[in-house]
Every structure is written in C-alpha cells, then in structure tokens.
Write an enzyme that holds these catalytic residues in place. Structure first.
Site, PDB file in Angstrom:
ATOM      1  N   ASP A  53     -22.130  35.650  37.661  1.00 10.57           N
ATOM      2  CA  ASP A  53     -22.754  34.366  37.327  1.00 10.57           C
ATOM      3  C   ASP A  53     -23.603  34.480  36.059  1.00 10.57           C
ATOM      4  O   ASP A  53     -24.145  35.544  35.766  1.00 10.57           O
ATOM      5  CB  ASP A  53     -23.628  33.924  38.513  1.00 10.57           C
ATOM      6  N   ASN A  82     -14.375  25.480  40.696  1.00  8.99           N
ATOM      7  CA  ASN A  82     -14.491  25.591  39.240  1.00  8.99           C
ATOM      8  C   ASN A  82     -13.525  24.684  38.462  1.00  8.99           C
ATOM      9  O   ASN A  82     -13.717  24.451  37.271  1.00  8.99           O
ATOM     10  CB  ASN A  82     -14.322  27.047  38.775  1.00  8.99           C
TER      11      ASN A  82
HETATM   12  C1  FPP Z   1     -20.052  31.814  36.348  1.00  4.99           C
HETATM   13  O1  FPP Z   1     -20.949  31.727  35.259  1.00  4.99           O
HETATM   14  C2  FPP Z   1     -18.841  32.404  35.877  1.00  4.99           C
HETATM   15  C3  FPP Z   1     -17.585  31.830  35.962  1.00  4.99           C
HETATM   16  C4  FPP Z   1     -17.307  30.530  36.571  1.00  4.99           C
HETATM   17  C5  FPP Z   1     -16.427  32.492  35.386  1.00  4.99           C
HETATM   18  C6  FPP Z   1     -16.443  33.972  35.471  1.00  4.99           C
HETATM   19  C7  FPP Z   1     -15.511  34.453  34.454  1.00  4.99           C
HETATM   20  C8  FPP Z   1     -15.597  35.632  33.800  1.00  4.99           C
HETATM   21  C9  FPP Z   1     -16.597  36.674  34.090  1.00  4.99           C
HETATM   22  C10 FPP Z   1     -14.682  35.944  32.706  1.00  4.99           C
HETATM   23  C11 FPP Z   1     -13.251  35.887  32.961  1.00  4.99           C
HETATM   24  C12 FPP Z   1     -12.796  36.572  34.173  1.00  4.99           C
HETATM   25  C13 FPP Z   1     -11.575  37.118  34.274  1.00  4.99           C
HETATM   26  C14 FPP Z   1     -11.030  37.615  35.576  1.00  4.99           C
HETATM   27  C15 FPP Z   1     -10.730  37.244  33.094  1.00  4.99           C
HETATM   28  P1  FPP Z   1     -21.237  30.313  34.677  1.00  4.99           P
HETATM   29  O2  FPP Z   1     -20.368  30.041  33.536  1.00  4.99           O
HETATM   30  O3  FPP Z   1     -21.194  29.340  35.792  1.00  4.99           O
HETATM   31  O4  FPP Z   1     -22.679  30.484  34.131  1.00  4.99           O
HETATM   32  P2  FPP Z   1     -23.862  29.448  34.307  1.00  4.99           P
HETATM   33  O5  FPP Z   1     -24.195  29.449  35.774  1.00  4.99           O
HETATM   34  O6  FPP Z   1     -24.909  30.069  33.464  1.00  4.99           O
HETATM   35  O7  FPP Z   1     -23.400  28.130  33.802  1.00  4.99           O
END
Ligand code: FPP
Length: 238
Positions: free
Chosen positions: A12, A60
């Site tokens: 996250d 998501n």
């Molecule tokens: C949550 O952080 C993260 C995600 C929804 C995506 C996670 C993806 C990756 C780590 C990269 C790609 C993964 C693979 C398997 C290639 P957020 O974006 O919700 O952060 P925030 O809470 O700060 O908005």
C-alpha cells in the site's frame, strides 16, 4: 532470529508516495513494481519460504480508467520479467484471484509463468491479482456445492481442511506474519480465512520505500511476540 515461514504483504501507499514527490500515481506504481522485484531477493536472503502479495484487488477496478490501464501495462511487463526472477531465485510463482477478468494476453502470460516456474522450489511466491477474500470463498463454496451435488462428497464430510482445499491457496501453509505498509490498519478483504492466527505488523513506510532493512525490522518485531493459537503457552523457563 526466528524467521517466519510465510509472509503476506499488503502493498500500500504507491499513490501517496508519488504525490508526496509531486509525481503522478502511475509513477508510484512503477516504483512499487520495481520494489516487488527486489523483495523477492530479500525474502530469499533472510530465509522466508513463502511470500504472498496483494497487488490488485477485486475493488481496484473502480479506480480511474487511466490508473487501471497503467496497472495492466505494468502487470504485462512484470509477468514477463518475473520469469527471470523465478529462475534466478529458484522461485515458483502462482497467481491467486479470479484471473478470468483480465485480457486474454495477461491470462496467457500468467499460465506461462506458472507453468515455467512449477518445478522451482526454494521460494513459493503468490501474487494476488483480481483477488478478494470473499470472492475466493464464494468461488470455493460454489465448487464445493457442485461436488456435493455430484455426489463426490457428503455435507457431513466437510471439514475445515476440506474448505481449505477449495481455496486459491490450497496446500499452502497459512501466513505467520502479515505486513501492511503506508499506515492503514485494515485487512481490505485479504486472506480472511488464511490469516486466522497470523501476527499483524503495520508500518508507516510506503511500499516503494519498504526495503530489506524494513523487512528485517518487521521480522524482529515478530520475533518479540508471544504467538498463541488459543491455548495457554507452556512456560519453557520452568
Ligand atoms: C496500493 O497503493 C497499491 C496498489 C493498488 C497496486 C499495487 C501494485 C504494485 C505494487 C505494482 C505492480 C504490481 C505487480 C504485480 C506488477 P495505492 O496506489 O492505493 O496507494 P495509496 O493508498 O497511497 O493511494
């Protein structure tokens, strides 16, 4: 140091990390993805056998079209690169979640990666994609109900181990330690069945900054805990 056998991570904070740097959210995902490649090396170095990461939830899809498209692009390139990482780390890779929602080429890359890595056995790496625990349980129950309907098993034969064997994580030991980065303290529909006895560790560090040092800190905290499974722990000093 007592190293957990299985670590689960909620990745996250990519978006907030990027925003704090005045960059678009997509930049955070790119850095988060690069960090995911590194964490597999660290896991191997410290001796953890199983790693399960939450990369894309069933919720998501509600993000902006631009963000979802950016993530799909990242998955495409990551799934290809992951072959090298699988070989280098002797790592078996398995995707958990309902992959039928992804474009055909992504599904194909997942099948290829799983097939390619199926005999590697130093690390077992599970990536949760279009994963939601309630969805996983729903799919498991549907399958189980079908098997009861077909006469393959009787309702009174259903044990906890039977339910476990219908989940996406069938045969994989439950996580010992759950890590969630970036300050939030909730499960977000992640591994609800599997985390029944797991220790939780929350850190304010955002996912792109979570490196080997932070991993070791989490394991050290885990070591300081007195794990219980409902019973009274024997006092080994007596
Ligand atoms: C949550 O952080 C993260 C995600 C929804 C995506 C996670 C993806 C990756 C780590 C990269 C790609 C993964 C693979 C398997 C290639 P957020 O974006 O919700 O952060 P925030 O809470 O700060 O908005």
């Amino acid at each position: 140091m007592n190293v957990p056998n299985h670590i689960a991570i909620i990745l996250d904070g990519n978006g907030r990390w990027a925003k704090a740097k005045g960059m678009p959210r997509s930049y955070g995902h790119v850095k988060g993805c690069a960090n995911l490649e590194k964490i597999c090396d660290h896991i191997k170095d410290v001796g953890v056998k199983y790693l399960t990461v939450y990369a894309f939830s069933t919720e998501n899809w509600k993000r902006s079209k631009e963000e979802v498209e950016g993530l799909m692009k990242l998955f495409r390139s990551y799934l290809k690169k992951c072959m090298k990482s699988a070989k280098k780390n002797n790592m078996r890779v398995k995707i958990i979640g309902d992959i039928t929602a992804f474009d055909e080429d992504i599904q194909q890359s997942i099948i290829e990666l799983e097939e390619y890595s199926k005999d590697f056995d130093s690390i077992y790496f599970q990536i949760a994609l279009n994963y939601g625990s309630r969805d996983e349980i729903k799919r498991a129950v549907r399958k189980l109900a079908k098997d009861v309907e077909n006469g393959e098993l009787k309702p009174e034969e259903i044990e906890e181990s039977t339910i476990e064997s219908y989940l996406d994580t069938a045969g994989i030991p439950d996580p010992d330690l759950l890590i969630r980065t970036s300050g939030e303290q909730r499960l977000s529909n992640y591994l609800l069945w599997q985390l029944a006895y797991t220790e939780f560790y929350f850190t304010d560090v955002a996912w792109p900054d979570f490196g080997k040092k932070e991993l070791i800190e989490a394991i050290e905290k885990y070591n300081g805990r007195d794990r219980r499974y409902g019973g009274v722990k024997e006092d080994t000093n007596v």
